[in-house]
Design an enzyme around this catalytic site. Sequence first.
Site, PDB file in Angstrom:
ATOM      1  N   THR A  75      65.685  74.500  -8.640  1.00  0.00           N
ATOM      2  CA  THR A  75      64.758  75.096  -9.615  1.00  0.00           C
ATOM      3  C   THR A  75      63.307  74.872  -9.209  1.00  0.00           C
ATOM      4  OG1 THR A  75      64.010  75.018 -11.911  1.00  0.00           O
ATOM      5  CG2 THR A  75      64.813  72.967 -11.028  1.00  0.00           C
TER       6      THR A  75
ATOM      7  N   SER B  90      62.333  67.985 -17.878  1.00  0.00           N
ATOM      8  CA  SER B  90      63.487  67.802 -18.774  1.00  0.00           C
ATOM      9  C   SER B  90      64.567  67.066 -17.983  1.00  0.00           C
ATOM     10  CB  SER B  90      64.042  69.165 -19.227  1.00  0.00           C
ATOM     11  OG  SER B  90      64.692  69.805 -18.136  1.00  0.00           O
TER      12      SER B  90
ATOM     13  N   HIS C 161      65.937  69.334 -15.382  1.00  0.00           N
ATOM     14  CA  HIS C 161      65.110  69.427 -14.177  1.00  0.00           C
ATOM     15  C   HIS C 161      65.195  68.131 -13.357  1.00  0.00           C
ATOM     16  CE1 HIS C 161      63.094  72.771 -16.502  1.00  0.00           C
ATOM     17  NE2 HIS C 161      63.147  73.318 -15.298  1.00  0.00           N
TER      18      HIS C 161
ATOM     19  N   LYS D 192      67.990  68.195 -10.900  1.00  0.00           N
ATOM     20  CA  LYS D 192      67.715  68.980  -9.687  1.00  0.00           C
ATOM     21  C   LYS D 192      66.830  68.175  -8.725  1.00  0.00           C
ATOM     22  CE  LYS D 192      69.675  72.940 -11.050  1.00  0.00           C
ATOM     23  NZ  LYS D 192      70.741  73.675 -10.386  1.00  0.00           N
TER      24      LYS D 192
HETATM   25  N1  USQ Z   1      59.105  79.761 -23.971  1.00  0.00           N
HETATM   26  C1  USQ Z   1      58.432  80.374 -25.025  1.00  0.00           C
HETATM   27  N2  USQ Z   1      59.181  80.974 -25.977  1.00  0.00           N
HETATM   28  C2  USQ Z   1      60.535  81.017 -25.952  1.00  0.00           C
HETATM   29  C3  USQ Z   1      61.221  80.384 -24.888  1.00  0.00           C
HETATM   30  C4  USQ Z   1      60.475  79.758 -23.909  1.00  0.00           C
HETATM   31  O1  USQ Z   1      57.193  80.394 -25.091  1.00  0.00           O
HETATM   32  O2  USQ Z   1      61.128  81.594 -26.864  1.00  0.00           O
HETATM   33  C5  USQ Z   1      58.334  79.122 -22.888  1.00  0.00           C
HETATM   34  C6  USQ Z   1      58.697  77.670 -22.637  1.00  0.00           C
HETATM   35  O3  USQ Z   1      57.926  76.810 -23.451  1.00  0.00           O
HETATM   36  C7  USQ Z   1      58.413  77.522 -21.147  1.00  0.00           C
HETATM   37  C8  USQ Z   1      58.667  78.914 -20.589  1.00  0.00           C
HETATM   38  O4  USQ Z   1      58.669  79.797 -21.694  1.00  0.00           O
HETATM   39  O5  USQ Z   1      57.057  77.215 -20.952  1.00  0.00           O
HETATM   40  C9  USQ Z   1      59.980  79.047 -19.853  1.00  0.00           C
HETATM   41  O6  USQ Z   1      61.057  78.672 -20.679  1.00  0.00           O
HETATM   42  P1  USQ Z   1      62.549  79.170 -20.374  1.00  0.00           P
HETATM   43  O7  USQ Z   1      63.417  78.693 -21.483  1.00  0.00           O
HETATM   44  O8  USQ Z   1      62.565  80.619 -20.059  1.00  0.00           O
HETATM   45  O9  USQ Z   1      62.880  78.460 -18.977  1.00  0.00           O
HETATM   46  P2  USQ Z   1      63.166  76.935 -18.553  1.00  0.00           P
HETATM   47  O10 USQ Z   1      63.497  76.083 -19.683  1.00  0.00           O
HETATM   48  O11 USQ Z   1      62.044  76.513 -17.664  1.00  0.00           O
HETATM   49  O12 USQ Z   1      64.465  77.056 -17.670  1.00  0.00           O
HETATM   50  C10 USQ Z   1      64.857  78.256 -16.990  1.00  0.00           C
HETATM   51  C11 USQ Z   1      66.338  78.159 -16.659  1.00  0.00           C
HETATM   52  C12 USQ Z   1      66.554  77.029 -15.651  1.00  0.00           C
HETATM   53  C13 USQ Z   1      65.687  77.258 -14.438  1.00  0.00           C
HETATM   54  C14 USQ Z   1      64.230  77.369 -14.844  1.00  0.00           C
HETATM   55  C15 USQ Z   1      63.345  77.775 -13.703  1.00  0.00           C
HETATM   56  O13 USQ Z   1      67.112  77.959 -17.809  1.00  0.00           O
HETATM   57  O14 USQ Z   1      67.913  76.998 -15.271  1.00  0.00           O
HETATM   58  O15 USQ Z   1      65.823  76.204 -13.531  1.00  0.00           O
HETATM   59  O16 USQ Z   1      64.115  78.435 -15.819  1.00  0.00           O
HETATM   60  S1  USQ Z   1      61.722  77.110 -13.839  1.00  0.00           S
HETATM   61  O17 USQ Z   1      61.256  77.220 -15.225  1.00  0.00           O
HETATM   62  O18 USQ Z   1      60.863  77.887 -12.944  1.00  0.00           O
HETATM   63  O19 USQ Z   1      61.783  75.710 -13.481  1.00  0.00           O
END
Ligand code: USQ
Length: 381
Positions: free
Chosen positions: A144, A183, A186, A189
């Site tokens: 990730t 988290s 994370h 990973k």
């Molecule tokens: N967010 C919002 N509103 C929402 C959902 C999320 O503003 O309704 C924000 C979160 O606070 C965060 C961002 O959007 O800042 C991304 O959240 P997310 O739930 O889309 O993604 P994340 O939790 O980071 O995890 C996802 C995948 C994970 C992967 C990661 C890649 O579930 O498996 O590893 O994206 S990364 O984020 O680039 O590390």
Amino acid sequence: MRVIVFGGDGFCGWPTSLRLAANGHKILIADNLSRRGIDNELSSGSLTEIASIKDRIESAKKHIGDVDFVNIDVAKNPQGVQGLISNFKPDAIVQFAEQRAAPYSMIGDDERRYTVDNNISGTHNICSAIVAVDPNIHLVHLGTMGVYGYSKDFGDIPEGYLDVTINSTNANKSILYPANPGSIYHLTKCLDQLVFQFYNKNWNLKVTDLHQGIVWGVETEHTKLSPMLVNRFDYDGIYGTVLNRFISQAANDVPLSVYGEGGQSRAFIHISDTAKCVELAVTNTDFDTSRVRIFNQVSEVRSVLELATIIKDQYGAEIQFIKNPRKELPHNDLKVSNAGLKSLGFNPITLDNALVEDVRYIAESSKDKFNQSNVLSSPKW
Ligand code: USQ
């Protein structure tokens, strides 16, 4: 090539398995169907109707190519993993079989331990089995972007390694980028990276670690070939990723749930590109194995508010700013290299109205399954 895809029943694993099979590879999906189990545990599920694994495999054999399935828990059955590898004799193994939701991993004690036990044991069991059976097998792991954190502390984000100068000796070194997980998910990973580094150092294990951004979209050219092949589509506050959530919220007349002020910048990739990039990693085997090969599997960087504004302007949705349930930087700049996969021919799909419309169509046509109480279900941390 012969490829075992651990976690091949999931959101990224399924379309990737289909793409590999469609392009002539012999695929064995190894999965314990845990993601389907978590749907029941959370009382939320895919907006799309996903077929049983039996129907999926039958349909894949009919429409796509050589795909088989075995039900195995990679974290709890190391002998089984070793037996599978001995019998199938893969050229490559793709490891998707990890609990992949940051919010899920932060619900409580049970989920923290499950995520660590499952992800670290599973990935380690595969590494250990490879060196026991045949150290020439190439391991491709879905990592990730979150291993880097999302700060500008070290400038633009390179591909896995940071070039540094040691103060005391003035020597120049390339070190694994300092881990900065946000988290427990994370964190796993980040720990995986050390496992790979050690197995590479000690047994010269050939590993490609793909640091993927946030996936959006649902279907690929292959999942569209039959209703039995359709991919899953999560929209809930635990497994739904941000852009897919916004699109499904717009389709269901629910305000877009921007956490904080939406100043979080993240890297994004369309699900079709996930499958293409993994294929590029699997098939391009000629690389310097003196260290782990790390690619950033990303297409473009956007802020959460930018995404919400695009969806709002296109579909007339409202934006609702919600107190951020997560501990994360409220605003960040992000610039990420994706030179490695591009050098292998990756031509990223960027956010495109037609593709957004595809997802919206699916969200719209599955309105009866949309449950508003699942929208704001994220735990706080
Ligand atoms: N967010 C919002 N509103 C929402 C959902 C999320 O503003 O309704 C924000 C979160 O606070 C965060 C961002 O959007 O800042 C991304 O959240 P997310 O739930 O889309 O993604 P994340 O939790 O980071 O995890 C996802 C995948 C994970 C992967 C990661 C890649 O579930 O498996 O590893 O994206 S990364 O984020 O680039 O590390």
